[in-house]
Design a protein around this motif. Structure first.
Motif, PDB file in Angstrom:
ATOM      1  N   ILE A 233      -3.425   2.387   1.005  1.00  8.65           N
ATOM      2  CA  ILE A 233      -4.380   3.915   0.040  1.00  8.65           C
ATOM      3  C   ILE A 233      -4.089   3.051  -0.974  1.00  8.65           C
ATOM      4  N   THR A 234      -2.699   1.908  -1.564  1.00  8.27           N
ATOM      5  CA  THR A 234      -2.404   1.836  -2.525  1.00  8.27           C
ATOM      6  C   THR A 234      -3.180   0.598  -2.668  1.00  8.27           C
ATOM      7  N   GLY A 235      -3.887  -0.070  -1.782  1.00  8.91           N
ATOM      8  CA  GLY A 235      -3.546  -1.910  -2.188  1.00  8.91           C
ATOM      9  C   GLY A 235      -2.119  -2.235  -3.096  1.00  8.91           C
ATOM     10  N   THR A 236      -1.184  -1.861  -2.080  1.00 12.70           N
ATOM     11  CA  THR A 236      -0.022  -2.364  -2.981  1.00 12.70           C
ATOM     12  C   THR A 236       1.064  -2.330  -1.657  1.00 12.70           C
ATOM     13  N   ARG A 237       2.115  -2.725  -1.675  1.00 11.90           N
ATOM     14  CA  ARG A 237       3.194  -3.165  -0.468  1.00 11.90           C
ATOM     15  C   ARG A 237       4.226  -2.029  -1.073  1.00 11.90           C
ATOM     16  N   ARG A 238       5.140  -0.971  -0.600  1.00 10.98           N
ATOM     17  CA  ARG A 238       5.348   0.351  -0.635  1.00 10.98           C
ATOM     18  C   ARG A 238       7.142  -0.787  -0.569  1.00 10.98           C
ATOM     19  N   GLU A 239       8.209  -0.232  -1.906  1.00 15.52           N
ATOM     20  CA  GLU A 239       9.207  -0.778  -1.853  1.00 15.52           C
ATOM     21  C   GLU A 239      10.346   0.754  -0.472  1.00 15.52           C
ATOM     22  N   LYS A 240      10.779  -0.607   0.017  1.00 16.24           N
ATOM     23  CA  LYS A 240      11.664  -0.155   0.449  1.00 16.24           C
ATOM     24  C   LYS A 240      12.940   0.339  -0.238  1.00 16.24           C
TER      25      LYS A 240
ATOM     26  N   ALA B 268      -8.526   5.050   7.093  1.00 13.44           N
ATOM     27  CA  ALA B 268      -7.941   4.576   5.232  1.00 13.44           C
ATOM     28  C   ALA B 268      -9.005   3.916   4.368  1.00 13.44           C
ATOM     29  N   LYS B 269      -8.871   3.129   5.771  1.00 12.85           N
ATOM     30  CA  LYS B 269      -9.274   1.635   5.148  1.00 12.85           C
ATOM     31  C   LYS B 269     -10.350   1.436   5.117  1.00 12.85           C
ATOM     32  N   THR B 270     -11.721   2.058   5.910  1.00  4.95           N
ATOM     33  CA  THR B 270     -12.710   2.039   6.192  1.00  4.95           C
ATOM     34  C   THR B 270     -12.793   3.145   4.384  1.00  4.95           C
ATOM     35  N   LEU B 271     -12.992   4.763   4.981  1.00  7.81           N
ATOM     36  CA  LEU B 271     -13.330   5.685   3.678  1.00  7.81           C
ATOM     37  C   LEU B 271     -12.523   4.658   2.344  1.00  7.81           C
TER      38      LEU B 271
ATOM     39  N   ASP C 202       1.357   9.480  -0.786  1.00  8.95           N
ATOM     40  CA  ASP C 202       2.307  10.211  -0.891  1.00  8.95           C
ATOM     41  C   ASP C 202       2.398  10.639   0.540  1.00  8.95           C
ATOM     42  N   ILE C 203       1.511  11.546   1.375  1.00 10.88           N
ATOM     43  CA  ILE C 203       1.688  12.082   2.079  1.00 10.88           C
ATOM     44  C   ILE C 203       2.128  10.145   3.344  1.00 10.88           C
ATOM     45  N   ALA C 204       1.244   9.331   3.339  1.00 10.01           N
ATOM     46  CA  ALA C 204       1.326   7.992   4.080  1.00 10.01           C
ATOM     47  C   ALA C 204       3.247   7.530   3.532  1.00 10.01           C
ATOM     48  N   LYS C 205       3.677   7.620   2.600  1.00  8.92           N
ATOM     49  CA  LYS C 205       5.126   7.275   2.053  1.00  8.92           C
ATOM     50  C   LYS C 205       5.927   7.902   2.556  1.00  8.92           C
ATOM     51  N   ALA C 206       5.455   9.311   2.887  1.00 12.55           N
ATOM     52  CA  ALA C 206       6.592  10.270   2.741  1.00 12.55           C
ATOM     53  C   ALA C 206       6.503  10.348   4.864  1.00 12.55           C
ATOM     54  N   GLN C 207       6.030   9.171   5.075  1.00 15.22           N
ATOM     55  CA  GLN C 207       5.847   9.121   6.980  1.00 15.22           C
ATOM     56  C   GLN C 207       6.896   8.167   7.317  1.00 15.22           C
TER      57      GLN C 207
ATOM     58  N   PRO D  37     -11.102  13.562   3.603  1.00 15.38           N
ATOM     59  CA  PRO D  37     -10.633  13.282   4.947  1.00 15.38           C
ATOM     60  C   PRO D  37      -9.813  12.024   4.644  1.00 15.38           C
ATOM     61  N   LEU D  38      -9.651  11.150   3.315  1.00 18.68           N
ATOM     62  CA  LEU D  38      -8.413  10.052   3.333  1.00 18.68           C
ATOM     63  C   LEU D  38      -6.776  11.346   3.368  1.00 18.68           C
TER      64      LEU D  38
END
Length: 186
Positions: A179-186, A140-143, A165-170, A127-128
């Protein structure tokens, strides 16, 4: 009573008023009946948004199974796809498995799914991963708060993917950070 689709009055009431649904339960309506399409009462409740969370809670409180009752998408997967964090939480509190592995047959996959969403539900995604695919950060947060493991992987073609990976690709920074608890590098 059932109609020509073998739907019980409780199935039909699943998308009506809370009072009618509650009255049918009180009179002993069968929560575990399956219609000719293989759908149970929870499938009817979760059929389309907005989900009536009061009816969902009534059904679960009366003994509806929050996990797989049919060979279709599970109740948790359906609530996740609809982006309803409250319904997801109700299902999880009732015992739905946040780390369930989805393995549908090709004929069971909804026609409106993207090719990646199809692969997720055909190949053991979670589900995540669906929350990530459909862009639902609150789900995602709730899960995750209720025990979903973001480290689970699914093999899609020649790729091994996690929800992040799915979130990053989007390019969904909010979802990625949830999902990761961190901020994504741009």
């Amino acid at each position: 009573e059932i109609n020509v689709f073998e739907q019980t009055t409780l199935m039909i009431a699943a998308n009506s008023s809370t009072e009618i649904f509650a009255e049918l339960l009180k009179r002993g309506a069968n929560l575990h009946a399956i219609d000719m399409h293989g759908d149970a009462v929870l499938d009817h409740i979760l059929e389309k948004p907005p989900i009536n969370v009061e009816i969902l809670a009534l059904a679960l409180g009366a003994g509806a199974n929050p996990n797989r009752e049919t060979d279709d998408l599970t109740p948790l997967a359906k609530a996740t796809i609809h982006g309803d964090a409250e319904a997801v939480l109700i299902l999880l509190k009732a015992g739905a498995n946040p780390n369930e592995r989805l393995r549908l047959d090709q004929k069971q996959v909804p026609m409106n799914f993207t090719s990646q969403a199809k692969e997720i539900v055909l190949n053991g995604g979670t589900p995540l991963m669906l929350a990530a695919e459909f862009g639902h950060a609150s789900v995602a947060k709730t899960l995750i708060e209720e025990g979903a493991d973001p480290r689970f992987e699914v093999i899609l073609g020649d790729k091994v993917l996690r929800a992040a990976d799915i979130a990053k690709a989007q390019r969904n920074d909010l979802l990625f950070s949830v999902i990761t608890g961190t901020r994504r590098e741009k």
